[in-house]
Design a protein around this motif. Structure first.
Motif, mmCIF file in Angstrom:
data_model
loop_
_atom_site.group_PDB
_atom_site.id
_atom_site.type_symbol
_atom_site.label_atom_id
_atom_site.label_comp_id
_atom_site.label_asym_id
_atom_site.label_seq_id
_atom_site.Cartn_x
_atom_site.Cartn_y
_atom_site.Cartn_z
ATOM 1 N N SER A 152 0.839 -1.208 0.000
ATOM 2 C CA SER A 152 0.000 0.000 0.000
ATOM 3 C C SER A 152 0.868 1.251 0.000
ATOM 4 O O SER A 152 0.669 2.166 -0.803
ATOM 5 C CB SER A 152 -0.926 0.004 1.224
ATOM 6 O OG SER A 152 -1.668 1.198 1.278
ATOM 7 N N TRP A 190 -5.208 1.880 -1.663
ATOM 8 C CA TRP A 190 -6.385 1.754 -0.787
ATOM 9 C C TRP A 190 -6.756 0.290 -0.597
ATOM 10 O O TRP A 190 -7.073 -0.146 0.521
ATOM 11 C CB TRP A 190 -7.573 2.515 -1.387
ATOM 12 C CG TRP A 190 -8.802 2.411 -0.540
ATOM 13 C CD1 TRP A 190 -9.171 3.243 0.473
ATOM 14 C CD2 TRP A 190 -9.807 1.395 -0.612
ATOM 15 N NE1 TRP A 190 -10.350 2.802 1.045
ATOM 16 C CE2 TRP A 190 -10.758 1.671 0.388
ATOM 17 C CE3 TRP A 190 -9.988 0.280 -1.426
ATOM 18 C CZ2 TRP A 190 -11.878 0.863 0.595
ATOM 19 C CZ3 TRP A 190 -11.100 -0.531 -1.220
ATOM 20 C CH2 TRP A 190 -12.028 -0.231 -0.229
ATOM 21 N N SER A 191 -6.728 -0.495 -1.674
ATOM 22 C CA SER A 191 -7.104 -1.908 -1.606
ATOM 23 C C SER A 191 -6.177 -2.683 -0.672
ATOM 24 O O SER A 191 -6.624 -3.470 0.167
ATOM 25 C CB SER A 191 -7.071 -2.516 -3.010
ATOM 26 O OG SER A 191 -7.421 -3.881 -2.973
ATOM 27 N N ASP A 210 -6.805 -1.605 2.942
ATOM 28 C CA ASP A 210 -8.036 -2.208 3.453
ATOM 29 C C ASP A 210 -7.793 -3.645 3.893
ATOM 30 O O ASP A 210 -8.255 -4.078 4.954
ATOM 31 C CB ASP A 210 -9.117 -2.150 2.372
ATOM 32 C CG ASP A 210 -10.473 -2.604 2.883
ATOM 33 O OD1 ASP A 210 -10.952 -2.036 3.882
ATOM 34 O OD2 ASP A 210 -11.055 -3.541 2.293
ATOM 35 N N LEU A 228 -5.789 -3.630 7.125
ATOM 36 C CA LEU A 228 -6.647 -3.323 8.268
ATOM 37 C C LEU A 228 -7.463 -4.542 8.694
ATOM 38 O O LEU A 228 -7.728 -4.724 9.883
ATOM 39 C CB LEU A 228 -7.577 -2.159 7.938
ATOM 40 C CG LEU A 228 -6.986 -0.753 8.069
ATOM 41 C CD1 LEU A 228 -7.928 0.273 7.467
ATOM 42 C CD2 LEU A 228 -6.710 -0.418 9.534
ATOM 43 N N CYS A 229 -7.865 -5.350 7.732
ATOM 44 C CA CYS A 229 -8.607 -6.571 8.067
ATOM 45 C C CYS A 229 -7.741 -7.534 8.872
ATOM 46 O O CYS A 229 -8.221 -8.226 9.773
ATOM 47 C CB CYS A 229 -9.108 -7.252 6.797
ATOM 48 S SG CYS A 229 -10.450 -6.372 5.956
ATOM 49 N N PRO A 231 -6.276 -4.458 12.504
ATOM 50 C CA PRO A 231 -7.001 -3.176 12.482
ATOM 51 C C PRO A 231 -6.515 -2.129 13.471
ATOM 52 O O PRO A 231 -6.857 -0.957 13.327
ATOM 53 C CB PRO A 231 -8.443 -3.586 12.789
ATOM 54 C CG PRO A 231 -8.312 -4.858 13.564
ATOM 55 C CD PRO A 231 -7.127 -5.560 12.987
ATOM 56 N N SER A 260 -1.071 -0.128 9.439
ATOM 57 C CA SER A 260 -2.286 -0.326 8.638
ATOM 58 C C SER A 260 -3.133 0.934 8.626
ATOM 59 O O SER A 260 -3.690 1.319 7.581
ATOM 60 C CB SER A 260 -3.100 -1.513 9.164
ATOM 61 O OG SER A 260 -3.449 -1.332 10.525
ATOM 62 N N ASN A 261 -3.228 1.615 9.755
ATOM 63 C CA ASN A 261 -4.018 2.843 9.813
ATOM 64 C C ASN A 261 -3.330 3.986 9.079
ATOM 65 O O ASN A 261 -3.988 4.785 8.409
ATOM 66 C CB ASN A 261 -4.289 3.221 11.266
ATOM 67 C CG ASN A 261 -5.445 2.436 11.851
ATOM 68 O OD1 ASN A 261 -6.606 2.717 11.590
ATOM 69 N ND2 ASN A 261 -5.119 1.427 12.646
ATOM 70 N N MET A 311 -3.705 3.500 5.291
ATOM 71 C CA MET A 311 -5.077 3.793 4.877
ATOM 72 C C MET A 311 -5.305 5.303 4.827
ATOM 73 O O MET A 311 -5.890 5.822 3.860
ATOM 74 C CB MET A 311 -6.074 3.136 5.826
ATOM 75 C CG MET A 311 -7.544 3.478 5.516
ATOM 76 S SD MET A 311 -8.033 3.071 3.808
ATOM 77 C CE MET A 311 -8.405 1.326 3.975
ATOM 78 N N HIS A 364 -8.149 7.640 10.874
ATOM 79 C CA HIS A 364 -7.059 6.663 10.765
ATOM 80 C C HIS A 364 -5.729 7.235 11.246
ATOM 81 O O HIS A 364 -4.897 6.495 11.789
ATOM 82 C CB HIS A 364 -6.952 6.159 9.329
ATOM 83 C CG HIS A 364 -8.065 5.222 8.957
ATOM 84 N ND1 HIS A 364 -8.200 3.972 9.511
ATOM 85 C CD2 HIS A 364 -9.114 5.372 8.094
ATOM 86 C CE1 HIS A 364 -9.264 3.374 9.005
ATOM 87 N NE2 HIS A 364 -9.838 4.200 8.153
#
Length: 260
Positions: free
Chosen positions: A70, A94-95, A98, A101-102, A105, A110-111, A114, A140
């Motif tokens: 990312s 973004w993908s 996301d 984050l899954c 999170p 990860s934040n 994003m 985020h």
């Protein structure tokens, strides 16, 4: 009895082979991650991205490969002037964010990626999207800094977020009124300064932090601080082409204020 023994042997062999395959896959993933990180550290972003994406083909939930893919898509996208190409990279950023984050999170990385992906994507899409996603970016960033208060890049983006939202154009202010009912985004140039100072304190070698801080000081008409900040930037070691471009911007701004 013989049939039962055969079944047991078959099951044992199956799981032994499957286990070896898993170990081989894990070993290959680790090798790819090591190669990717060496390229990442050398600022060979396109090659590093290829390696991280290869690792994800073997292990789709590999957290490190997800957030770094990312980040790299965001970085590479900014190098293009064509908006459609930028949008393609920011969409991929973004993908991957996301997916990261899954997997994790609450982690800072990860934040942060994003927030960065949404920030870049919104800037490409225009005023409406930028204002509509402004609070998502802040959410985020807050989460990233809550997880890691020393995350220098997150502090830089927080500084940029405050600077942009403290100096909105008329169309942007109209969009804020439309989407948020005139509620303030609680941004200010002073908060931008504080955030960028923290970024520098945690990573004093990043020249882009100094340039951003100088821009905020210039907006505040604190020209003495602009000069001090740019002189500090001039002493930094330049390693990448992006840093060289920022260094040129710093020098141009310094010449401009020294002539005034």
């Amino acid at each position: 009895m013989r049939k039962r023994i055969t079944q047991i042997l078959f099951t044992y062999i199956f799981w032994m082979v499957a286990g070896q395959a898993v170990l081989a896959g894990n070993s290959k993933t680790e090798t790819l991650l090591q190669e990717a990180n060496e390229l990442f550290a050398s600022a060979k972003d396109n090659l590093a991205l290829q390696k991280f994406e290869q690792a994800l083909e073997l292990e789709p939930d590999c957290y490190e490969a997800l957030w770094k893919s990312s980040l790299l898509n965001s970085r590479i996208g900014l190098r293009y002037s064509d908006l459609l190409t930028q949008q393609k990279y920011f969409e991929k950023a973004w993908s991957y964010a996301d997916a990261a984050l899954c997997v994790n999170p609450e982690d800072a990385e990860s934040n942060y990626v994003m927030a960065l992906a949404v920030y870049n994507k919104a800037n490409v899409l225009g005023v409406k999207e930028r204002m509509l996603r402004s609070k998502v970016i802040k959410f985020h960033l807050d989460a990233a800094l809550n997880a890691d208060p020393a995350h220098a890049d997150a502090w830089q983006l927080m500084g940029r977020w405050n600077f942009k939202n403290a100096n909105l154009s008329k169309p942007e202010k109209a969009a804020v009124n439309m989407f948020f009912g005139g509620v303030s985004l609680d941004a200010s140039n002073e908060k931008a300064v504080e955030a960028l100072q923290k970024a520098i304190s945690y990573n004093p070698a990043n020249i882009s932090y100094y340039y951003d801080l100088a821009c905020v000081y210039r907006e505040l008409q604190k020209m003495d601080l602009v000069e001090v900040t740019l002189l500090e930037a001039s002493e930094l070691k330049i390693l990448t082409t992006e840093e060289l471009e920022v260094s040129r911007r710093c020098q141009a701004m310094l010449r401009e204020i020294q002539k005034a």
